[in-house]
Design a protein around this motif. Structure first.
Motif, PDB file in Angstrom:
ATOM      1  N   VAL A  27       8.551  21.073 -65.495  1.00 58.88           N
ATOM      2  CA  VAL A  27       8.502  22.161 -64.709  1.00 58.88           C
ATOM      3  C   VAL A  27       7.512  22.120 -63.561  1.00 58.88           C
ATOM      4  N   ALA A  28       6.189  21.864 -64.067  1.00 59.40           N
ATOM      5  CA  ALA A  28       5.046  21.643 -63.206  1.00 59.40           C
ATOM      6  C   ALA A  28       5.192  20.694 -62.323  1.00 59.40           C
ATOM      7  N   LEU A  29       5.728  19.468 -62.860  1.00 59.45           N
ATOM      8  CA  LEU A  29       5.958  18.242 -62.058  1.00 59.45           C
ATOM      9  C   LEU A  29       6.974  18.871 -60.752  1.00 59.45           C
ATOM     10  N   VAL A  30       8.036  19.276 -61.073  1.00 58.39           N
ATOM     11  CA  VAL A  30       9.108  19.580 -59.954  1.00 58.39           C
ATOM     12  C   VAL A  30       8.474  20.763 -58.831  1.00 58.39           C
ATOM     13  N   GLU A  31       7.513  21.566 -59.342  1.00 58.18           N
ATOM     14  CA  GLU A  31       6.978  22.651 -58.597  1.00 58.18           C
ATOM     15  C   GLU A  31       5.850  21.918 -57.686  1.00 58.18           C
ATOM     16  N   ALA A  32       5.254  20.934 -58.141  1.00 55.91           N
ATOM     17  CA  ALA A  32       3.998  20.264 -57.388  1.00 55.91           C
ATOM     18  C   ALA A  32       4.856  19.080 -56.346  1.00 55.91           C
ATOM     19  N   ILE A  33       5.922  18.484 -56.870  1.00 60.50           N
ATOM     20  CA  ILE A  33       6.560  17.679 -55.834  1.00 60.50           C
ATOM     21  C   ILE A  33       7.428  18.405 -54.772  1.00 60.50           C
ATOM     22  N   SER A  34       8.094  19.584 -55.217  1.00 59.89           N
ATOM     23  CA  SER A  34       8.722  20.620 -54.022  1.00 59.89           C
ATOM     24  C   SER A  34       7.650  21.071 -53.094  1.00 59.89           C
ATOM     25  N   GLU A  35       6.406  21.430 -53.575  1.00 62.45           N
ATOM     26  CA  GLU A  35       5.448  21.786 -52.748  1.00 62.45           C
ATOM     27  C   GLU A  35       4.863  20.730 -51.621  1.00 62.45           C
ATOM     28  N   SER A  36       4.919  19.490 -52.303  1.00 62.64           N
ATOM     29  CA  SER A  36       4.469  18.367 -51.450  1.00 62.64           C
ATOM     30  C   SER A  36       5.195  17.551 -50.902  1.00 62.64           C
ATOM     31  N   LEU A  37       6.717  17.813 -50.869  1.00 59.39           N
ATOM     32  CA  LEU A  37       7.732  16.699 -50.557  1.00 59.39           C
ATOM     33  C   LEU A  37       7.718  16.198 -49.260  1.00 59.39           C
ATOM     34  N   ASP A  38       7.357  17.023 -48.138  1.00 59.66           N
ATOM     35  CA  ASP A  38       7.148  16.622 -46.783  1.00 59.66           C
ATOM     36  C   ASP A  38       5.970  15.494 -46.763  1.00 59.66           C
ATOM     37  N   SER A  39       4.990  15.642 -47.575  1.00 55.72           N
ATOM     38  CA  SER A  39       3.645  14.875 -47.600  1.00 55.72           C
ATOM     39  C   SER A  39       4.014  13.416 -48.488  1.00 55.72           C
ATOM     40  N   LEU A  40       4.846  13.819 -49.239  1.00 54.20           N
ATOM     41  CA  LEU A  40       4.957  12.432 -50.196  1.00 54.20           C
ATOM     42  C   LEU A  40       6.269  11.659 -49.675  1.00 54.20           C
ATOM     43  N   ARG A  41       7.139  12.221 -48.990  1.00 54.18           N
ATOM     44  CA  ARG A  41       8.466  11.518 -48.526  1.00 54.18           C
ATOM     45  C   ARG A  41       7.820  10.129 -47.706  1.00 54.18           C
ATOM     46  N   PRO A  42       6.943  10.123 -46.886  1.00 52.39           N
ATOM     47  CA  PRO A  42       6.788   8.980 -45.920  1.00 52.39           C
ATOM     48  C   PRO A  42       6.443   7.671 -47.120  1.00 52.39           C
TER      49      PRO A  42
END
Length: 190
Positions: A27-42
């Motif tokens: 739950v916390a993992l998906v929330e953090a990834i969703s919050e940061s998806l644009d920054s993590l994507r590259p």
């Protein structure tokens, strides 16, 4: 270097708890990834689409299994004071016989710029040298990922070079900067 028979489920530093993933962490993992998806994507091949609970529930299970089998050590990065999930770190692509470990990390956007990744990587570096008797610890980052590379540089890791086209995903070859500390490096004793 012999493989240890046990590996701790939890490491601590001044502000962080680094621990093995547990059921429910998705739950916390998906929330953090969703919050940061644009920054993590590259930088992260696994961060190309919106994450789902089902996907990361299975990932947490696999991660725990890998941990228990001592084949990969994914660690949740938790703020000690608040209990908030900040990101992930861990030891990957290691070789027990050679005493070589690689540290990886990512952080949620709302925690960037506060020194958490540097603190986590420092703790894992110390753990590798002091507890695992490592000969070599590596950090790899895409050559263009200046924030990730800065972590290795702040910790005194030595840039060994740029591995050209070391990784290919998203339709393009990616160059990786390879940093290391070896047991004889003064910085590796900190």
């Amino acid at each position: 270097m012999p493989k240890p028979t046990d590996f701790p489920y939890r490491l601590e530093s001044d502000r962080l708890v680094l621990r093995c993933y547990e059921p429910g962490d998705e739950v916390a993992l998906v929330e953090a990834i969703s919050e940061s998806l644009d920054s993590l994507r590259p930088w992260m091949p696994w961060a190309q689409a919106e994450p789902t609970l089902e996907q990361f529930r299975a990932w947490v299970r696999r991660s725990r299994g890998d941990y228990d089998l001592m084949t990969n050590f994914n660690l949740a990065m938790i703020d000690r004071a608040s209990g908030r999930f900040l990101g992930s770190s861990g030891l990957h692509r290691f070789d027990w016989e050679a005493g070589r470990f690689e540290i990886g990390y990512w952080l949620r956007d709302s925690a960037v710029g506060q020194g958490y990744v540097t603190e986590a990587a420092r703790r894992l570096t110390r753990f590798c040298f002091e507890d695992l008797a490592a000969y070599r610890v590596e950090i790899r980052a895409e050559a263009d990922n200046t924030r990730s590379r800065a972590v290795a540089e702040r910790l005194g890791y030595v840039l060994e070079g740029i591995l050209r086209a070391q990784s290919v995903w998203g339709g393009r070859a990616r160059d990786m900067a390879l940093y290391s500390l070896i047991r004889s490096d003064e910085a590796g004793r900190a």
